[in-house]
Every structure is written in C-alpha cells, then in structure tokens.
Write an enzyme that holds these catalytic residues in place. Structure first.
Site, PDB file in Angstrom:
ATOM      1  CB  SER A   1      -0.887   0.016   1.245  1.00  0.00           C
ATOM      2  OG  SER A   1      -1.370   1.339   1.450  1.00  0.00           O
TER       3      SER A   1
ATOM      4  CG  HIS B   1      -3.867  -1.703  -1.526  1.00  0.00           C
ATOM      5  ND1 HIS B   1      -4.969  -2.481  -1.814  1.00  0.00           N
ATOM      6  CD2 HIS B   1      -4.238  -0.899  -0.505  1.00  0.00           C
ATOM      7  CE1 HIS B   1      -5.964  -2.164  -0.997  1.00  0.00           C
ATOM      8  NE2 HIS B   1      -5.548  -1.206  -0.184  1.00  0.00           N
TER       9      HIS B   1
ATOM     10  CG  ASP C   1      -5.066   2.260   1.009  1.00  0.00           C
ATOM     11  OD1 ASP C   1      -6.020   1.462   0.894  1.00  0.00           O
ATOM     12  OD2 ASP C   1      -3.947   1.941   1.442  1.00  0.00           O
TER      13      ASP C   1
ATOM     14  CG  MET D   1      -8.448   6.897   2.639  1.00  0.00           C
ATOM     15  SD  MET D   1      -7.650   6.865   4.244  1.00  0.00           S
ATOM     16  CE  MET D   1      -6.719   5.318   4.122  1.00  0.00           C
TER      17      MET D   1
ATOM     18  CG  HIS E   1      -9.265  -0.084  -0.335  1.00  0.00           C
ATOM     19  ND1 HIS E   1      -8.635  -0.313   0.881  1.00  0.00           N
ATOM     20  CD2 HIS E   1     -10.597  -0.107  -0.059  1.00  0.00           C
ATOM     21  CE1 HIS E   1      -9.531  -0.468   1.837  1.00  0.00           C
ATOM     22  NE2 HIS E   1     -10.730  -0.335   1.293  1.00  0.00           N
TER      23      HIS E   1
ATOM     24  CG  MET F   1     -11.251   2.875   2.257  1.00  0.00           C
ATOM     25  SD  MET F   1      -9.668   2.868   3.111  1.00  0.00           S
ATOM     26  CE  MET F   1      -8.590   3.081   1.690  1.00  0.00           C
TER      27      MET F   1
ATOM     28  CG  MET G   1     -11.472  -3.042   5.365  1.00  0.00           C
ATOM     29  SD  MET G   1      -9.987  -2.575   4.456  1.00  0.00           S
ATOM     30  CE  MET G   1      -8.997  -1.772   5.716  1.00  0.00           C
TER      31      MET G   1
ATOM     32  N   GLY H   1      -8.835   3.908   7.265  1.00  0.00           N
ATOM     33  CA  GLY H   1      -8.595   5.335   7.477  1.00  0.00           C
ATOM     34  C   GLY H   1      -7.123   5.678   7.631  1.00  0.00           C
TER      35      GLY H   1
ATOM     36  N   GLY I   1      -0.645   1.637   9.490  1.00  0.00           N
ATOM     37  CA  GLY I   1       0.093   1.425  10.731  1.00  0.00           C
ATOM     38  C   GLY I   1      -0.728   1.004  11.939  1.00  0.00           C
TER      39      GLY I   1
ATOM     40  CG  ASP J   1      -6.096  -2.988   3.279  1.00  0.00           C
ATOM     41  OD1 ASP J   1      -5.041  -2.686   3.854  1.00  0.00           O
ATOM     42  OD2 ASP J   1      -6.746  -2.193   2.557  1.00  0.00           O
TER      43      ASP J   1
HETATM   44  C1  DX5 Z   1      -6.283   1.333   5.750  1.00  0.00           C
HETATM   45  C2  DX5 Z   1      -5.853   1.086   4.331  1.00  0.00           C
HETATM   46  C3  DX5 Z   1      -4.763   0.091   4.247  1.00  0.00           C
HETATM   47  C4  DX5 Z   1      -3.514   0.508   4.938  1.00  0.00           C
HETATM   48  C5  DX5 Z   1      -2.688  -0.689   5.209  1.00  0.00           C
HETATM   49  O1  DX5 Z   1      -7.312   2.248   5.775  1.00  0.00           O
HETATM   50  O2  DX5 Z   1      -6.943   0.612   3.561  1.00  0.00           O
HETATM   51  O3  DX5 Z   1      -4.510  -0.268   2.901  1.00  0.00           O
HETATM   52  O4  DX5 Z   1      -2.756   1.419   4.213  1.00  0.00           O
HETATM   53  O5  DX5 Z   1      -1.570  -0.249   5.894  1.00  0.00           O
HETATM   54  P1  DX5 Z   1      -0.897  -1.094   7.049  1.00  0.00           P
HETATM   55  O6  DX5 Z   1      -0.325  -2.314   6.415  1.00  0.00           O
HETATM   56  O7  DX5 Z   1       0.134  -0.143   7.546  1.00  0.00           O
HETATM   57  O8  DX5 Z   1      -1.964  -1.422   8.063  1.00  0.00           O
HETATM   58 ZN    ZN Z   2      -6.451  -0.399   1.553  1.00  0.00          ZN
END
Ligand code: DX5
Ligand code: ZN
Length: 227
Positions: A8, A33, A35, A37, A66, A68, A137, A142, A145, A175
């Site tokens: 990601s 990947h 993300d 948002m 992805h 969100m 998930m 959001g 880490g 994820d």
């Molecule tokens: C969370 C994201 C994930 C996230 C994963 O909202 O959809 O893709 O970046 O990151 P790690 O592996 O750091 O949890």
């Molecule tokens: Zn994601």
C-alpha cells in the site's frame, strides 16, 4: 492458490512515489495497492485520480484501487480511466451493490467488495457468485500502521467458505496490520492477496521488506498446500 503481495503506497514517500513503486516491484510486489480516502467515509483524505494516473505511468504491475469513499459510483470511471486494474468498493455505502459490481466489470476491470471489521460476511452472500475478489479489512479503514484485529482470521475463513459454496474461486484479499509476524496465519486462513503498508514502507528498505513478506507468505502457502 496464488499468493500476491500488494504494497500500500499510503505509507510510501509521496514525494518519491516512482522510486518507491520501483523498489517494491524489485522486491516482488504483484500489485500496487492504492488507498483512496474522502474524509467522509473515513476520517482521512488521501489521493484522487490524477495521482493514480501518475502511478500508472511508472508501475509495471496492476493497480489495485481501494475506494474508501461515499458514492463510489460517481467516481468509478475516473479511477478506471486513470489506470485501475482492480477496483474495490465498501458494502457499507452501497445499497445497490450488485449494480456497482456490474458497472466495474463492464469496464473490463476486476470488481472487489470490501467488508469493514464490524460488517458481517452475510452482507455479501447474494453477490458471492459475482465478485472478482473480496477484501476483508483487518483494521478500521482510514490510516496505515494500525494493529491487526485477530478476529479477522475467522472472517477470512468464512468469506473463503462462502465463495467456495458459490462456486467462485475469486481470491480473498486482506488489508490492515499485516506484517512478518502474522502473515503466515493470514495465509493459512485462506487469504491470497496481502496488502501491507507500514510493514513494507515503514522502514528504510522497501525492496527488502517486500521480499521478506512475500517469501514468508509463499512459504506459508506451500505449507498450507502440503497440510
Ligand atoms: C487502511 C488502508 C490500508 C492501509 C494498510 O485504511 O486501507 O490499505 O494502508 O496499511 P498497514 O499495512 O500499515 O496497516
Ligand atoms: Zn487499503
């Protein structure tokens, strides 16, 4: 069963995305990947189609986008035109999930549905035969880490069983919070696409981190096949 690693870029250096993408590709990334948002569905804002388009210029592996966001239907074409090869949408925002899946597939792109940690698996039962992948998930979306939610393992098994019952070999993607410590149990539960942000980009060596995670996942898959 084919393991695919999807780093990601949320945890990458946004000022140097081209170099970050190239590094994880050398380390064995199968997908990138991305993300997206919107500050409404999740309490964070990240990137939009122009950045996806820029990543598409440099990436040699497919982009796994992805979404969100609320009202994803309004933006599907923009993200697909920007270069998404896989698009996943959250069931929590879609009353007409079946129609949305059809809209994504009609563009020749893989359609995935995403379940938040609190969303029951039954929410996708009636589209289990239609999806190209299901994203479980394992953190609340959001932020990168966050810690892996252990109960997600049961959910991965349930989703795998539901897809199998529907005669659908579509992979389960997971994820959130995946790292070297838990990747083997995640694969053993039935996950085939592994997203990892912090575990790949959190240190100084994304290439090596990607390779280590991929190797661990592939070993876990081979033990699963032998079992
Ligand atoms: C969370 C994201 C994930 C996230 C994963 O909202 O959809 O893709 O970046 O990151 P790690 O592996 O750091 O949890
Ligand atoms: Zn994601």
């Amino acid at each position: 069963m084919t393991i695919r690693l999807a780093p990601s870029i949320l945890s990458a250096d946004f000022a140097d995305l081209g170099r970050e993408v190239a590094a994880v590709e050398r380390g064995g990334a199968d997908l990138i990947h991305v993300d997206v948002m919107d500050g409404h569905f999740v309490p964070n804002i990240t990137i939009g189609p122009p950045v996806v388009r820029a990543i598409k210029r440099v990436a040699t592996v497919p982009l796994d986008v992805h979404l969100m966001i609320e009202e994803p239907d309004r933006y599907l074409d923009d993200f697909i035109d920007a270069g998404a090869a896989m698009v996943s949408v959250h069931v929590e925002v879609l009353p007409h999930l079946h129609r949305t899946i059809g809209a994504i597939k009609s563009r020749g792109v893989k359609a995935g549905v995403v379940l938040n940690p609190s969303t029951p698996v039954v929410a996708i039962e009636n589209v289990a035969g239609d999806v190209d992948f299901v994203l479980v998930m394992s953190v609340n979306p959001g932020f990168g880490g966050q810690a892996f939610i252990g109960r997600s393992l049961d959910k991965i098994r349930s989703v795998r069983a539901m897809l199998d019952a529907a005669g659908n070999a579509a992979p389960v993607e997971v994820d959130g919070g995946i790292d070297l410590q838990n990747v083997a149990v995640v694969v053993a539960a039935g996950a085939e696409i592994l997203v990892a942000g912090q575990a790949v980009f959190g240190g100084r060596q994304p290439e090596q981190a990607a390779r280590a995670l991929k190797d661990a996942a592939v070993s876990a898959m081979m033990s699963r096949a032998r079992a």
